[in-house]
Design a protein around this motif. Sequence first.
Motif, PDB file in Angstrom:
ATOM      1  N   GLN A  77       0.839  -1.201   0.000  1.00  0.00           N
ATOM      2  CA  GLN A  77       0.000   0.000   0.000  1.00  0.00           C
ATOM      3  C   GLN A  77       0.871   1.248   0.000  1.00  0.00           C
ATOM      4  O   GLN A  77       2.017   1.201   0.440  1.00  0.00           O
ATOM      5  N   ILE A  79       1.799   5.188   1.286  1.00  0.00           N
ATOM      6  CA  ILE A  79       1.824   5.826   2.612  1.00  0.00           C
ATOM      7  C   ILE A  79       0.441   6.327   2.995  1.00  0.00           C
ATOM      8  O   ILE A  79       0.010   6.162   4.114  1.00  0.00           O
ATOM      9  N   ASP A  80      -0.240   6.969   2.063  1.00  0.00           N
ATOM     10  CA  ASP A  80      -1.619   7.384   2.305  1.00  0.00           C
ATOM     11  C   ASP A  80      -2.391   7.267   1.000  1.00  0.00           C
ATOM     12  O   ASP A  80      -1.789   7.231  -0.077  1.00  0.00           O
ATOM     13  N   THR A  81      -3.688   7.219   1.091  1.00  0.00           N
ATOM     14  CA  THR A  81      -4.517   6.984  -0.092  1.00  0.00           C
ATOM     15  C   THR A  81      -4.422   8.106  -1.110  1.00  0.00           C
ATOM     16  O   THR A  81      -4.668   7.890  -2.284  1.00  0.00           O
ATOM     17  N   ALA A  83      -1.636   9.674  -1.968  1.00  0.00           N
ATOM     18  CA  ALA A  83      -0.284   9.790  -2.512  1.00  0.00           C
ATOM     19  C   ALA A  83      -0.206   9.416  -3.986  1.00  0.00           C
ATOM     20  O   ALA A  83       0.631   9.942  -4.718  1.00  0.00           O
TER      21      ALA A  83
END
Length: 135
Positions: A77, A79-81, A83
Motif C-alpha cells: 500500500q 503511505i496514504d490513499t 499519494a
Amino acid sequence: MTDTAGLKVVKTDEEWRRLLTPEQYRITRQHGTERAFSSPDFDSSKVGTYHCVCCDRPLYSSSAKFNSGTGWPSFTQPIDTGAVTRHRDLSYGMDRTEIRCADCDAHLGHVFPDGPPPTGLRYCMNGVALSFKEQ
C-alpha cells in the motif's frame, strides 16, 4: 527538487528533461518500464521512505515493502490513499491499473490484486521512479 505533498507540480517537458536522467524521464514522463532486477532497491530491506523521483512526494514506507519475486520494488500500500492515483492502462493488449504520483503525475508502475495481506495488493513500482530516504 522538493515540493510540498498535496500541491500539483507542473513543469514543461524541457524542465523535466533537465531535472531527470534520461532513464528517469523515459519511465516517469513517457510511461516506460525498467528491466526486472535492474533497480538497486528492488530487494532492499533498509528502513525508510520511498519518494517520487520527480517531485519528492513520500509515496511508500519500507514497512509496506515485500519481496514479490518479480524483480521490481513491490509494496502492499502507499503511505496514504492520496499519494497516488489510479488509471486504466490498456497498453500491450493488457487491462492493467497504472499508478501515478498524485502531485506530479509521474508514471510509477502498476497495481495488481495478487499481493500479500493486509491488502492483497501488489504495487509493482519502477525503482528508477523512486528515491529512497533512509531513516
